[in-house]
Design a protein around this motif. Structure first.
Motif, PDB file in Angstrom:
ATOM      1  N   LEU A 130       0.991  -1.116   0.203  1.00  0.00           N
ATOM      2  CA  LEU A 130       0.073   0.089   0.106  1.00  0.00           C
ATOM      3  C   LEU A 130       0.674   1.216   0.087  1.00  0.00           C
ATOM      4  N   TYR A 131       1.941   1.253   0.744  1.00  0.00           N
ATOM      5  CA  TYR A 131       2.907   2.344   0.973  1.00  0.00           C
ATOM      6  C   TYR A 131       3.655   2.473  -0.246  1.00  0.00           C
ATOM      7  N   ASN A 132       4.027   1.291  -1.291  1.00  0.00           N
ATOM      8  CA  ASN A 132       4.636   1.670  -2.558  1.00  0.00           C
ATOM      9  C   ASN A 132       3.800   1.937  -3.525  1.00  0.00           C
ATOM     10  N   GLN A 133       2.652   1.668  -3.650  1.00  0.00           N
ATOM     11  CA  GLN A 133       1.900   1.878  -4.823  1.00  0.00           C
ATOM     12  C   GLN A 133       1.782   3.158  -5.232  1.00  0.00           C
ATOM     13  N   ASN A 134       1.554   3.265  -6.501  1.00  0.00           N
ATOM     14  CA  ASN A 134       1.435   4.517  -7.524  1.00  0.00           C
ATOM     15  C   ASN A 134      -0.005   4.789  -7.942  1.00  0.00           C
ATOM     16  N   GLY A 135      -0.799   5.761  -7.522  1.00  0.00           N
ATOM     17  CA  GLY A 135      -2.021   5.744  -7.788  1.00  0.00           C
ATOM     18  C   GLY A 135      -3.038   5.043  -7.201  1.00  0.00           C
ATOM     19  N   ASN A 136      -4.057   4.286  -7.475  1.00  0.00           N
ATOM     20  CA  ASN A 136      -4.940   3.356  -6.738  1.00  0.00           C
ATOM     21  C   ASN A 136      -4.788   1.987  -7.157  1.00  0.00           C
ATOM     22  N   LEU A 137      -3.767   1.374  -7.294  1.00  0.00           N
ATOM     23  CA  LEU A 137      -3.506   0.118  -7.599  1.00  0.00           C
ATOM     24  C   LEU A 137      -4.566  -0.848  -6.451  1.00  0.00           C
TER      25      LEU A 137
END
Length: 310
Positions: A236-243
């Motif tokens: 969750l921390y590393n995601q970009n956007g709303n994966l």
């Protein structure tokens, strides 16, 4: 319901511990992100374990690679462990006093609740720093895994996230962080004090050996409880956007795509980090607490004398 000396002791002890264990934390995060949402058998394994991971990173990125995000780690540990150790005992005594006639009574349910509550407070306070730390550690110009965030340093990371997403962006994944730390904290201190009391009953005397053994038991139990939500938090921390839409969505997608054991990716480097980290944090906290009490015992009477003279 707060102990200043325990907060300071916890923060100092945690910084000492994180210096020694940070390389394994870097490997753990990269292993958790390795093969993210890819079917089993279709993933290239860059990092195969704690020692192999450290070796690969040092070979390609130098010592700087395994110590990416160390500044954020210090700030986070001061906030997390300072709150965890600073709030735990006062909260435990206060709640025990409400439900029993003796505040010194050890009640497992109250102990676990206070451990979780103090950890959640610390996790919420330090979440923006853990967010940037995770992104700094996951970045690799040689063997990238997961989404890559090229921040120059911690301040640049905080600045970029704030400009792009505002305060909400800085607290992305805070729910997972609070669950993760609540899980770990609910068992860390209660397990430590339980093991300590049991060992003392068997004749082990107060001292470094007792603190070491009790911390080792606590560290193993913490790792078992905390690792699944830790994996979710890293993603969750590393995601970009709303994966991922949230904790449950991330958990569901991870298990559905990679299998149930995916939530235990990076368990061995996590254990290699958490065991010495817990041992050093709790053992150093015991010693620092003693030192703080000695200092306060000498300084406070002197200040009281000076105040009385005035």
């Amino acid at each position: 319901m707060f102990s200043r000396s325990a907060f300071i002791a916890g923060g100092i002890a945690a910084c000492g511990a994180v210096t020694a264990t940070h390389p394994f934390e870097t490997v753990k995060i990269r292993m958790q992100l390795q093969g993210e949402l890819q079917n089993k058998g279709h993933t290239q394994q860059f990092y195969k374990g704690p020692l192999h991971g450290v070796k690969v990173i040092v070979k390609n990125e130098g010592l700087r690679g395994v110590y990416r995000g160390i500044g954020c780690a210090y700030v986070y540990q001061i906030l997390l462990n300072g709150c965890r150790l600073g709030f735990y005992e006062p909260m435990r005594q206060g709640l025990t006093g409400v439900f029993t006639s003796d505040a010194s009574t050890q009640n497992p349910a109250i102990n676990m609740f206070c451990g979780a509550a103090s950890g959640v407070i610390g996790a919420a306070a330090g979440s923006p720093f853990f967010l940037v730390k995770t992104r700094l550690q996951s970045y690799s110009p040689f063997l990238p895994v997961g989404t890559q965030h090229n921040y120059r340093n911690a301040l640049d990371g905080l600045s970029q996230i704030y400009r792009a997403e505002g305060v909400r962006g800085l607290y992305r994944g805070v729910g997972a962080a609070m669950i993760r730390t609540g899980f770990g904290s609910s068992v860390q201190l209660p397990t430590y004090f339980f093991a300590k009391r049991r060992l003392m009953n068997f004749g082990v005397e107060e001292g470094p050996a007792l603190h070491l053994a009790s911390s080792a038991v606590s560290g193993f139990v913490v790792c078992c409880f905390m690792h699944p939500p830790d994996t979710i938090m890293s993603r969750l921390y590393n995601q970009n956007g709303n994966l991922y839409k949230g904790v449950l969505d991330c958990l569901s997608k991870t298990i559905r795509t990679e299998g149930v054991f995916a939530i235990y990716k990076g368990f061995l480097p996590h254990l290699a980090r958490i065991l010495p980290h817990t041992i050093l944090t709790l053992s150093l906290a015991e010693q620092t607490n003693k030192l703080m009490r000695k200092v306060e015992g000498r300084i406070l009477p002197m200040l009281e004398k000076d105040t009385n003279r005035l």
